[in-house]
Design a protein around this motif. Structure first.
Motif, mmCIF file in Angstrom:
data_model
loop_
_atom_site.group_PDB
_atom_site.id
_atom_site.type_symbol
_atom_site.label_atom_id
_atom_site.label_comp_id
_atom_site.label_asym_id
_atom_site.label_seq_id
_atom_site.Cartn_x
_atom_site.Cartn_y
_atom_site.Cartn_z
ATOM 1 N N UNK A 25 9.925 116.974 -11.832
ATOM 2 C CA UNK A 25 10.336 117.488 -13.132
ATOM 3 C C UNK A 25 11.800 117.214 -13.437
ATOM 4 N N UNK A 26 12.579 116.872 -12.423
ATOM 5 C CA UNK A 26 13.976 116.525 -12.674
ATOM 6 C C UNK A 26 14.038 115.243 -13.500
ATOM 7 N N UNK A 27 13.298 114.226 -13.079
ATOM 8 C CA UNK A 27 13.280 112.972 -13.820
ATOM 9 C C UNK A 27 12.714 113.131 -15.216
ATOM 10 N N UNK A 28 11.659 113.920 -15.359
ATOM 11 C CA UNK A 28 11.073 114.131 -16.681
ATOM 12 C C UNK A 28 12.046 114.843 -17.615
ATOM 13 N N UNK A 61 16.484 114.299 -21.933
ATOM 14 C CA UNK A 61 17.894 114.251 -22.339
ATOM 15 C C UNK A 61 18.238 112.872 -22.892
ATOM 16 N N UNK A 62 17.789 111.820 -22.229
ATOM 17 C CA UNK A 62 18.027 110.464 -22.747
ATOM 18 C C UNK A 62 17.432 110.305 -24.148
ATOM 19 N N UNK A 63 16.268 110.921 -24.386
ATOM 20 C CA UNK A 63 15.630 110.807 -25.702
ATOM 21 C C UNK A 63 16.500 111.417 -26.804
ATOM 22 N N UNK A 64 17.353 112.373 -26.447
ATOM 23 C CA UNK A 64 18.202 113.047 -27.439
ATOM 24 C C UNK A 64 19.468 112.259 -27.755
ATOM 25 N N UNK A 65 19.582 111.040 -27.247
ATOM 26 C CA UNK A 65 20.767 110.239 -27.532
ATOM 27 C C UNK A 65 22.009 110.853 -26.923
ATOM 28 N N UNK A 66 23.043 111.033 -27.730
ATOM 29 C CA UNK A 66 24.302 111.561 -27.195
ATOM 30 C C UNK A 66 24.452 113.067 -27.383
ATOM 31 N N UNK A 67 23.362 113.758 -27.718
ATOM 32 C CA UNK A 67 23.436 115.195 -28.000
ATOM 33 C C UNK A 67 24.008 115.991 -26.832
ATOM 34 N N UNK A 68 23.687 115.585 -25.606
ATOM 35 C CA UNK A 68 24.118 116.352 -24.443
ATOM 36 C C UNK A 68 25.217 115.661 -23.644
ATOM 37 N N UNK A 69 25.806 114.623 -24.207
ATOM 38 C CA UNK A 69 26.936 113.968 -23.547
ATOM 39 C C UNK A 69 28.104 114.945 -23.447
ATOM 40 N N UNK A 105 21.941 122.980 -16.794
ATOM 41 C CA UNK A 105 21.436 123.523 -15.534
ATOM 42 C C UNK A 105 19.930 123.730 -15.672
ATOM 43 N N UNK A 106 19.174 123.264 -14.686
ATOM 44 C CA UNK A 106 17.716 123.262 -14.829
ATOM 45 C C UNK A 106 17.035 124.027 -13.701
ATOM 46 N N UNK A 107 15.825 124.439 -13.972
ATOM 47 C CA UNK A 107 14.937 125.078 -13.018
ATOM 48 C C UNK A 107 13.540 125.020 -13.591
ATOM 49 N N UNK A 108 12.550 125.337 -12.772
ATOM 50 C CA UNK A 108 11.180 125.344 -13.246
ATOM 51 C C UNK A 108 10.574 126.729 -13.238
ATOM 52 N N UNK A 128 14.758 123.745 -20.955
ATOM 53 C CA UNK A 128 14.217 122.780 -19.989
ATOM 54 C C UNK A 128 12.786 122.418 -20.378
ATOM 55 N N UNK A 129 12.011 123.406 -20.793
ATOM 56 C CA UNK A 129 10.622 123.132 -21.191
ATOM 57 C C UNK A 129 10.564 122.330 -22.488
ATOM 58 N N UNK A 130 11.539 122.530 -23.352
ATOM 59 C CA UNK A 130 11.608 121.727 -24.584
ATOM 60 C C UNK A 130 11.897 120.266 -24.244
ATOM 61 N N UNK A 131 12.802 120.048 -23.293
ATOM 62 C CA UNK A 131 13.126 118.689 -22.869
ATOM 63 C C UNK A 131 11.980 118.069 -22.082
#
Length: 321
Positions: free
Chosen positions: A210-213, A218-226, A231-234, A298-301
């Protein structure tokens, strides 16, 4: 036009998950360049057969990284504190120094190659929590409390200094650890016992895939999170909740009997002190650690984000029992 993402550590757990997430993406928005130290290895060849472009580079060789990053849109960068190293390398530098050097190499190489977006897989810095007290041992010549956390956090600044556009993806314990080295074991009565040293505090964990997914989201959002730390968790479960899930899925009782942190540090295996410190940090700092993790985001991403129950239901056979 397809945007190519270079993935460092493509034959490892996190990097491999990143490669597979891109290859499985039906949108075709991204292509993947799997970066491996040995492109002829069985794992690298499996990625090539699955459709990845496989190239050679070494985190200790900045020029090889620059070539691997040439022409790509993005890069996923992860270093391995626990990598197997030869005796000469171990004598020359600590694992923390290795990570700092490798992160610096990757950051500069990405900048020089014109990479538009780097996701750096990092960890929290435990030192602000512990402060200057001696209630937990200080390691690595007095620099760190949990070196594999603190050095990665310290490396964040290398990406900032380089100027390469970076998202800081702060990870946590893997579910996979709970079916391997940290999973329940049988006691003298052949009963499964989970001894995870978390006291009664909840643990945030995630499936490594799920880290890669999530990174792909995040990559799909372009520069939104640059420039931001995500911080992530499941899932977030106490030891009692973990064994309740395990008992239900396995069809036999699993008991929670946590080791104390001092006991864990005294066991004497390599890394016992460091991991004892880590679990003490997880437990004592659990409120802040959890607050830093917006699981809804995280679930949205990553809409496929797995709870521990969902993951364990399909991976319980991996438990050595």
């Amino acid at each position: 036009m397809t945007k190519t993402i270079a993935v460092i550590g493509a034959t490892g757990a996190q990097g491999g998950g990143m490669v597979r997430a891109i290859l499985a993406d039906p949108s075709g928005e991204f292509g993947v360049r799997a970066v491996a130290r040995n492109p002829q290895s069985a794992k690298a060849q499996e990625l090539a057969a699955a459709g990845a472009e496989v190239v050679q580079a070494d985190l200790d060789d900045e020029e090889s990284l620059r070539k691997a990053f040439d022409g790509v849109y993005g890069a996923f960068v992860v270093t391995n504190y626990f990598a197997q190293r030869d005796e000469a390398d171990v004598a020359a530098r600590s694992a923390a120094d290795m990570e700092l050097e490798q992160a610096g190499n990757a950051a500069r190489a990405a900048r020089d190659a014109g990479v538009e977006h780097v996701i750096w897989s990092t960890l929290a810095d435990t030192r602000p929590h512990f402060g200057d007290t001696d209630r937990v041992p200080t390691l690595d010549d007095g620099r760190y409390k949990v070196p594999h956390f603190d050095a990665k956090s310290e490396a964040d600044e290398l990406f900032r200094q380089s100027g390469v556009p970076t998202t800081f993806l702060q990870t946590t314990l893997f579910y996979e650890n709970l079916t391997s080295d940290l999973g329940p074991v049988r006691d003298e009565n052949e009963q499964l016992v989970l001894t995870l040293p978390m006291d009664d505090a909840p643990l945030n964990a995630i499936a490594v895939g799920d880290i890669g997914k999530t990174a792909l989201g995040i990559f799909r959002r372009g520069d939104e999170y640059v420039g931001r730390t995500i911080a992530i968790g499941g899932d977030k479960l106490t030891g009692a909740q973990l064994v309740a899930v395990m008992s239900d899925v396995l069809g036999e009782p699993v008991t929670y009997a946590p080791h104390g942190w001092d006991d864990f540090r005294s066991f004497g295996f390599p890394g016992a002190v460091e991991f004892g410190n880590m679990f003490q940090y997880y437990a004592e700092n659990h409120e802040q650690f959890s607050n830093d993790r917006d699981l809804a985001l995280v679930r949205e991403l990553n809409p496929e984000l797995q709870t521990f129950r969902e993951w364990f239901a399909t991976h319980h056979a991996e438990l050595a029992r």
